[in-house]
Design an enzyme around this catalytic site. Structure first.
Site, PDB file in Angstrom:
ATOM      1  N   ASP A 158      90.189  18.114  32.469  1.00  0.00           N
ATOM      2  CA  ASP A 158      89.731  17.290  33.591  1.00  0.00           C
ATOM      3  C   ASP A 158      88.223  17.455  33.837  1.00  0.00           C
ATOM      4  OD1 ASP A 158      90.102  15.534  35.725  1.00  0.00           O
ATOM      5  OD2 ASP A 158      91.835  16.602  36.520  1.00  0.00           O
ATOM      6  N   GLU A 191      87.890  12.335  32.057  1.00  0.00           N
ATOM      7  CA  GLU A 191      86.690  12.231  32.916  1.00  0.00           C
ATOM      8  C   GLU A 191      86.627  10.849  33.564  1.00  0.00           C
ATOM      9  OE1 GLU A 191      85.508   9.615  31.111  1.00  0.00           O
ATOM     10  OE2 GLU A 191      83.417  10.278  31.217  1.00  0.00           O
ATOM     11  N   TRP A 192      87.775  10.164  33.581  1.00  0.00           N
ATOM     12  CA  TRP A 192      87.997   8.928  34.361  1.00  0.00           C
ATOM     13  C   TRP A 192      87.095   7.762  33.938  1.00  0.00           C
ATOM     14  CZ3 TRP A 192      85.986  12.986  37.998  1.00  0.00           C
ATOM     15  CH2 TRP A 192      86.913  14.002  38.164  1.00  0.00           C
ATOM     16  N   GLY A 193      86.574   7.810  32.712  1.00  0.00           N
ATOM     17  CA  GLY A 193      85.733   6.705  32.232  1.00  0.00           C
ATOM     18  C   GLY A 193      84.297   6.768  32.725  1.00  0.00           C
ATOM     19  N   ASP A 213      92.564   7.619  38.906  1.00  0.00           N
ATOM     20  CA  ASP A 213      94.006   7.899  38.844  1.00  0.00           C
ATOM     21  C   ASP A 213      94.882   6.700  39.178  1.00  0.00           C
ATOM     22  OD1 ASP A 213      93.082  10.392  38.363  1.00  0.00           O
ATOM     23  OD2 ASP A 213      94.093  11.365  40.032  1.00  0.00           O
TER      24      ASP A 213
END
Ligand code: GLA
Length: 398
Positions: A158, A191-193, A213
């Protein structure tokens, strides 16, 4: 003459040395761990259980994976997300929560492996995880060795508490540590883009999250960038060219069965995650699924689109507002097609063979992957009535 030959030999030797150096340090240039040739399939604790994870829960999930038929349908990884870890010991080694995991991670991994399944853990590239547990920054080599010693097969990594770090460097550090660990470990970046990982992470990880998320809803928008699956779907358009065997876009874990959507909406969500070559990580309580939810998660015809050897991510071929057509080529020469009705009314939708690139004047065999039925031969295209928020998922072959 003699001098020239000696000089040539000198060049040859230094050339070989440089080549050898490149081979040794090759891990720094391309991820070649041979893993995830098709998108990983499994179960992850986060969407349903959050921090409420324990040895008992995880063992029950492993049992349920087998008994429910999910293992038989292709699911293999049991991944514990955040909150399994509490502190580091004096030598810097990460320790699991002894109250929740009294037998320790090695024993739990052995149990999962004894079921023919694989074991995954979660950590974070920063100083702490999103729930404030110890992160791996500065401990990459020790943590990778610990995971290998415990029998970990998959690492989700994460991006919380990483303010002063650069994604490329932080993720490469763990990639290299995993490569040194001596164990085959699928590397899943989360890393959520934020740094457009699809542009650079193919040489770093087996998969990378593309958005914030997922939430268990059709199109809601939660706090902290969380969103319903249709909003995530919209953000996958154009990313298809970056995915392929061993390196996948990850639109996040499944919400199928978590209660926030209708049966029809969950079918649509699952159909798209399959077509998108997304990892299929169930996120519900698989111990207590009703038959409808089990039917969705174990639909082998839908799953076969996702696990097809070509590994080509599906893309949108037509967008008429609420009515979309998506497609993807399959290794047997056929194509998968999804007719998607975003509207609140049952609607007639059509796909023509021409827009799929099929030859004119030659009929196409159509199979419905939710009805599990061959629908026959069709001359120029196919049309059907699609439920509100629903899909029709087809396999078509000329
Ligand atoms: C982030 C990730 C989630 C989950 C949580 C755990 O929000 O994106 O998938 O791992 O952290 O804290």
């Amino acid at each position: 003459m003699f001098t020239a030959t000696a000089k040539n030999q000198g060049y040859l030797i230094s050339g070989l040395l440089i080549g050898l150096m490149f081979m040794i340090s090759g891990a720094a240039f391309a991820l070649d761990n041979g893993l995830a040739k098709t998108p990983p399939m499994g179960w992850n604790s986060w969407n349903k259980f959050g921090c409420d994870v324990s040895e008992k829960l995880i063992k029950e999930m492993a049992d349920a994976m087998v008994v429910s038929g999910m293992k038989d349908a292709g699911y293999v990884y049991i991944v514990i997300d955040d909150c399994w870890q509490v502190k580091r010991n004096s030598a810097g080694k990460i320790e699991a929560d002894a109250a929740r995991f009294p037998s320790g991670m090695k024993v739990l991994a052995d149990y999962i492996h004894s079921k023919g399944l694989k074991f995954g853990l979660y950590s974070d590239a920063g100083t702490a995880t999103c729930q404030g547990r110890p992160g791996s920054h500065g401990h990459e080599e020790t943590d990778a060795m610990t995971y290998a010693e415990w029998g970990v097969d998959y690492l989700k990594y994460d991006w919380c508490h990483a303010e002063n770090l650069k994604q490329q460097e932080a993720y490469a550090a763990m990639r290299d540590a995993l490569a040194h660990s001596g164990r085959e470990i699928v590397f899943s970046m989360c890393e959520w883009g934020t740094s457009q990982p699809w542009l650079w992470a193919g040489s770093v990880a087996n998969l990378w999250r593309t958005t914030g998320d997922i939430q268990d809803c059709w199109d809601c928008q939660g706090g902290w960038g969380g969103m319903g699956w249709t909003l995530i779907l919209d953000r996958q358009v154009g990313l298809e060219k970056y995915a392929g065997p061993g390196h996948w876009n990850d639109p996040d874990m499944l919400e199928v069965g978590n209660g926030g959507m209708t049966f029809t909406e969950y079918k649509s969500h699952f159909s798209f995650w399959s077509l998108l070559e997304s990892p299929l990580m169930a996120g519900n309580d698989i111990r207590s699924m009703n038959p409808e939810i089990k039917e969705i998660l174990t639909n082998k015809e839908i799953i076969s689109l996702n696990q097809d050897a070509l590994g080509i991510q599906g893309n949108k071929i037509r967008d008429d507002g609420d009515f979309e057509v998506w497609s993807k080529p399959l290794s047997d020469g056929s194509k998968a097609v999804i007719l998607f009705n975003r509207s609140a009314q049952k609607s007639e939708m059509k796909v023509s063979w021409e827009e799929l690139g099929f030859a004119k004047n030659k009929s196409v065999v159509v199979r419905d992957l939710w009805l599990h039925r061959d629908l026959g031969n069709f001359a120029s295209g196919f049309s059907a009535s699609v439920e509100p928020h629903g899909v029709i998922a087809l396999k078509v072959k000329q």
